[in-house]
Write an enzyme that holds these catalytic residues in place. Structure first.
Site, PDB file in Angstrom:
ATOM      1  N   GLY A  59      -2.456  29.393 -40.269  1.00  0.00           N
ATOM      2  CA  GLY A  59      -2.235  29.697 -38.981  1.00  0.00           C
ATOM      3  C   GLY A  59      -0.846  30.319 -38.564  1.00  0.00           C
ATOM      4  O   GLY A  59       0.122  29.977 -39.497  1.00  0.00           O
ATOM      5  N   CYS A  86      -1.956  25.989 -46.227  1.00  0.00           N
ATOM      6  CA  CYS A  86      -0.956  26.454 -45.394  1.00  0.00           C
ATOM      7  C   CYS A  86      -0.847  25.466 -44.167  1.00  0.00           C
ATOM      8  O   CYS A  86      -0.515  24.449 -44.132  1.00  0.00           O
ATOM      9  CB  CYS A  86      -1.013  27.912 -45.300  1.00  0.00           C
ATOM     10  SG  CYS A  86       0.719  28.565 -44.582  1.00  0.00           S
ATOM     11  N   TYR A  87      -0.827  26.283 -43.116  1.00  0.00           N
ATOM     12  CA  TYR A  87      -0.738  25.438 -41.822  1.00  0.00           C
ATOM     13  C   TYR A  87      -1.444  24.312 -41.725  1.00  0.00           C
ATOM     14  O   TYR A  87      -1.177  23.208 -41.162  1.00  0.00           O
ATOM     15  CB  TYR A  87      -0.803  26.638 -40.445  1.00  0.00           C
ATOM     16  CG  TYR A  87      -0.660  25.755 -39.101  1.00  0.00           C
ATOM     17  CD1 TYR A  87       0.833  25.592 -38.863  1.00  0.00           C
ATOM     18  CD2 TYR A  87      -1.674  25.075 -38.469  1.00  0.00           C
ATOM     19  CE1 TYR A  87       1.087  25.085 -37.463  1.00  0.00           C
ATOM     20  CE2 TYR A  87      -1.501  24.517 -37.463  1.00  0.00           C
ATOM     21  CZ  TYR A  87      -0.177  24.436 -36.918  1.00  0.00           C
ATOM     22  OH  TYR A  87       0.226  23.854 -35.711  1.00  0.00           O
ATOM     23  N   HIS A 176      -2.660  30.624 -50.598  1.00  0.00           N
ATOM     24  CA  HIS A 176      -4.126  30.949 -49.817  1.00  0.00           C
ATOM     25  C   HIS A 176      -4.822  31.431 -50.880  1.00  0.00           C
ATOM     26  O   HIS A 176      -4.919  32.516 -51.479  1.00  0.00           O
ATOM     27  CB  HIS A 176      -3.773  32.333 -49.104  1.00  0.00           C
ATOM     28  CG  HIS A 176      -3.109  31.820 -47.836  1.00  0.00           C
ATOM     29  ND1 HIS A 176      -3.615  31.371 -46.495  1.00  0.00           N
ATOM     30  CD2 HIS A 176      -1.580  31.957 -47.552  1.00  0.00           C
ATOM     31  CE1 HIS A 176      -2.832  31.319 -45.597  1.00  0.00           C
ATOM     32  NE2 HIS A 176      -1.612  31.577 -46.112  1.00  0.00           N
ATOM     33  N   SER A 230     -31.490  51.594 -34.204  1.00  0.00           N
ATOM     34  CA  SER A 230     -30.492  52.637 -33.922  1.00  0.00           C
ATOM     35  C   SER A 230     -30.548  53.396 -35.419  1.00  0.00           C
ATOM     36  O   SER A 230     -29.695  54.285 -35.667  1.00  0.00           O
ATOM     37  CB  SER A 230     -29.035  52.006 -34.031  1.00  0.00           C
ATOM     38  OG  SER A 230     -28.847  51.300 -35.311  1.00  0.00           O
ATOM     39  N   GLY A 231     -31.187  52.953 -36.457  1.00  0.00           N
ATOM     40  CA  GLY A 231     -31.225  53.711 -37.746  1.00  0.00           C
ATOM     41  C   GLY A 231     -29.983  53.098 -38.443  1.00  0.00           C
ATOM     42  O   GLY A 231     -30.306  53.322 -39.902  1.00  0.00           O
ATOM     43  N   GLY A 232     -29.388  52.061 -37.992  1.00  0.00           N
ATOM     44  CA  GLY A 232     -28.427  51.469 -38.933  1.00  0.00           C
ATOM     45  C   GLY A 232     -29.048  50.205 -39.688  1.00  0.00           C
ATOM     46  O   GLY A 232     -30.013  49.765 -39.244  1.00  0.00           O
ATOM     47  N   VAL A 233     -28.220  49.491 -40.544  1.00  0.00           N
ATOM     48  CA  VAL A 233     -28.681  48.571 -41.319  1.00  0.00           C
ATOM     49  C   VAL A 233     -28.915  47.254 -40.558  1.00  0.00           C
ATOM     50  O   VAL A 233     -29.919  46.616 -40.700  1.00  0.00           O
ATOM     51  CB  VAL A 233     -27.695  48.258 -42.550  1.00  0.00           C
ATOM     52  CG1 VAL A 233     -26.611  48.127 -42.265  1.00  0.00           C
ATOM     53  CG2 VAL A 233     -28.401  47.143 -43.254  1.00  0.00           C
ATOM     54  N   ASP A 234     -28.177  47.101 -39.446  1.00  0.00           N
ATOM     55  CA  ASP A 234     -28.209  45.774 -39.017  1.00  0.00           C
ATOM     56  C   ASP A 234     -29.642  45.731 -37.944  1.00  0.00           C
ATOM     57  O   ASP A 234     -30.273  44.648 -37.900  1.00  0.00           O
ATOM     58  CB  ASP A 234     -26.867  45.482 -37.956  1.00  0.00           C
ATOM     59  CG  ASP A 234     -25.571  45.699 -38.716  1.00  0.00           C
ATOM     60  OD1 ASP A 234     -25.781  45.498 -39.772  1.00  0.00           O
ATOM     61  OD2 ASP A 234     -24.685  45.985 -38.049  1.00  0.00           O
ATOM     62  N   SER A 235     -29.747  46.646 -37.126  1.00  0.00           N
ATOM     63  CA  SER A 235     -30.839  46.529 -36.223  1.00  0.00           C
ATOM     64  C   SER A 235     -32.190  46.784 -37.287  1.00  0.00           C
ATOM     65  O   SER A 235     -33.139  46.186 -37.002  1.00  0.00           O
ATOM     66  CB  SER A 235     -30.861  47.598 -35.302  1.00  0.00           C
ATOM     67  OG  SER A 235     -30.907  49.073 -35.816  1.00  0.00           O
ATOM     68  N   LYS A 375     -21.778  41.265 -42.983  1.00  0.00           N
ATOM     69  CA  LYS A 375     -22.450  42.580 -43.032  1.00  0.00           C
ATOM     70  C   LYS A 375     -23.051  42.558 -44.472  1.00  0.00           C
ATOM     71  O   LYS A 375     -24.211  42.968 -44.578  1.00  0.00           O
ATOM     72  CB  LYS A 375     -21.459  43.546 -42.999  1.00  0.00           C
ATOM     73  CG  LYS A 375     -22.092  45.062 -43.342  1.00  0.00           C
ATOM     74  CD  LYS A 375     -22.120  45.740 -41.865  1.00  0.00           C
ATOM     75  CE  LYS A 375     -22.709  47.053 -42.012  1.00  0.00           C
ATOM     76  NZ  LYS A 375     -23.212  47.550 -40.597  1.00  0.00           N
TER      77      LYS A 375
END
Ligand code: XMP
Length: 519
Positions: A59, A86-87, A176, A230-235, A375
């Site tokens: 952080g 780290c923090y 990190h 929508s034609g996109g991958v998520d929907s 994603k």
């Protein structure tokens, strides 16, 4: 808090680091389920979640800042393995009576640490003479460890670069491990997950799909669900999961706003309607959207109008379909984190895209089967469900569609030009084997005309800008160094076959300060 479905879970407490999401991604890549929650998550909730291990993120604060986010002591007493990064490590040190001081210089960048103890956290690491390359980004450092701790590694600037109290199974690293600049970071995290926490790599997208389909069935029972495609991958993945779970109780709505890519509406209808046999309703609202956009040139106004009209058209169709109880959306985990995370830098960068307001207005309960996934995990579920690769690997496309790729007024003629040019860009990028390598590739129509020559004639026509970018998450992006030959082919084909265009230019701006889309 979600999932009691998974037995082996890691909890990531967020202290505001820009890398918090990366920690989660690395844990998931190790096939262990995890969730990010704010550092001050209620203790009862942590207990109910029953993590096999807890990771404290980094952080931006100093432990001595007046409003520094404070780790709860009780967490250290839960008898659950803990890794502070780290923090997170500094908080452990501070709470348990060690000493944290401000280093003279902020240490930022590559560093080499010497491993002093490779029993568990560093097991199998440091094969290069006990050394390991790491990425540092901190101001404060550990001056004295709390009682019971021993140093596992040190560097020139951070004598205690890693520490552990093996009896309490509390670990801390100053660097990190989650970023790519710590090449062996994933191995260190796996040591923590597998050896120290006793997790097994069982989080796979095949098991996710199976469990999700089962739990959707249990939740929905005999009710009906509406899903916007929508034609996109998520929907698409959302719709297929629901289709497998409840079949004909699902109705999908696909709004053709007239701002889609070439053949998009037809392809969506063929895939979901014919191939999957879903109950899908195409609403052809192109004329309506074009009428609303007439004379509008301001980018924000375009976006607002399209968002507003989308909701109106969708709502109207949903009403016609009647009596649904649920609305399904393809929300992904990064959107969820944005809303629950501690308000540090990891939460300040807001996405501006998703069509909000639908469920509230429509009085429907939300179903978001992908809300635990990143994603790439969503894509993997698509693969498991047998969606075609072209659909699963599709590049992102903005909700307002081609309207934000036509600078100035959106007209039918200009839509045709940008659509034809876009199809050529995509085809050539695919032919060159670059489609899945780049983040996005598309054409933009500029609101100017330039002089050219065709045969003996002077021409005065449109300019197409080609935008191809590399990116990991769309927050930052760089223009792709695609081969000149590919640029040449795109330019030739666009100028020769798209009527009304006599010039093609390539966009060489990075984000920031430019954005990916031109509007
Ligand atoms: P910018 O242009 O802000 O875009 O660099 C970042 C990413 O978001 C996509 N984008 C959108 N996606 N609705 C969406 O669903 C939108 O209104 C929208 N605007 C931009 C853009 O294509 C890029 O991938």
């Amino acid at each position: 808090m979600s999932s009691q479905l998974y037995k082996q879970k890691i909890l990531i407490l967020d202290f505001g680091s820009q890398y918090t999401q990366l920690i989660a991604r690395r844990v998931r890549e190790a096939q262990v389920y995890c969730e990010i929650h704010p550092f001050n998550l209620a203790l009862e909730k942590i207990e109910a979640y029953a993590p096999k291990g807890i990771i404290l993120s980094g952080g931006p604060a100093s432990i001595y800042d007046a409003d520094a986010p404070m780790l709860r002591r009780e967490i250290l007493e839960m008898r659950v393995p803990i890794l502070g990064i780290c923090y997170g490590m500094q908080s452990i040190t501070f709470l348990l009576g060690g000493q944290v001081t401000r280093a003279e210089d902020r240490e930022y960048g590559h560093a080499t640490i010497d491993i002093q103890d490779d029993t568990d956290l560093f097991h199998g690491l440091g094969e290069q003479e006990g050394r390991m390359m790491v990425w540092m980004s901190h101001g404060d450092r550990i001056e004295a460890m709390p009682a019971g701790f021993t140093a596992l590694a040190g560097s020139r600037n951070s004598p205690v670069a890693a520490m552990a109290d093996p009896s309490r199974r509390i670990f801390g690293v100053q660097f990190h491990p989650e970023v790519v600049h710590t090449p062996d970071g994933t191995r260190l995290l796996k040591n923590f997950l597998y050896t120290i926490c006793g997790c097994e790599p069982t989080w796979t997208m095949a098991s996710f799909a199976r469990r999700t389909i089962r739990s959707l069935r249990e939740r929905i029972q005999d009710d009906r669900v509406i899903c916007g495609l929508s034609g996109g991958v998520d929907s698409s993945v959302t719709a297929v999961l629901l289709h497998k779970a409840i079949g004909p109780q699902l109705s999908c709505i696909f709004v053709d706003n007239g701002l889609l890519r070439l053949n998009e509406a037809r392809e969506v209808m063929e895939l979901f309607g014919e191939h999957y046999g879903m109950d899908i309703h195409l609403v052809d609202a192109s004329d309506h959207f074009l009428a609303c956009l007439e004379g509008v040139t301001d980018p924000e106004r375009k976006r607002k109008i399209i968002g507003r009209e989308f909701i109106a058209v969708f709502e109207q169709k949903a009403k016609e379909l009647g009596d649904a109880r649920y609305l399904a959306q393809g929300t992904l985990y990064p959107d969820v984190i944005e809303s629950v995370s501690f308000k540090g830098p990891s939460a300040t960068i807001k996405s501006h895209h998703n069509v909000g307001g639908l469920p509230e207005q429509m009085n429907l309960e939300l179903i978001e089967p992908l809300r635990e996934l990143f994603k790439d995990e969503g894509r993997q579920v698509g693969v498991e469900l047998g969606l075609p690769r072209e659909m699963v690997m599709r590049q992102p496309f903005p909700g307002p569609g081609l309207a934000v790729r036509i600078l100035g007024e959106v007209t039918r003629e200009r839509l045709e030009i940008v659509r034809a040019a876009d199809a050529i860009v995509i085809e050539e990028i695919r032919n060159a084997g670059l489609y899945e390598k780049v983040w996005q590739s598309f054409a933009v129509l500029l609101p100017v005309r330039t002089v050219g020559v065709m045969g003996d004639e002077r021409t005065y026509e449109h300019v197409i800008a080609v935008r191809v970018v590399d990116s990991l998450d769309a927050m930052t992006a760089d223009w792709s160094r695609i081969p000149y030959q590919v640029m040449g082919r795109i330019s030739n084909r666009v100028i020769n076959s798209v009527k009304g265009v006599n010039r093609v230019v390539y966009d060489i701006s990075s984000k920031p300060p430019a954005t990916i889309e031109w509007e």
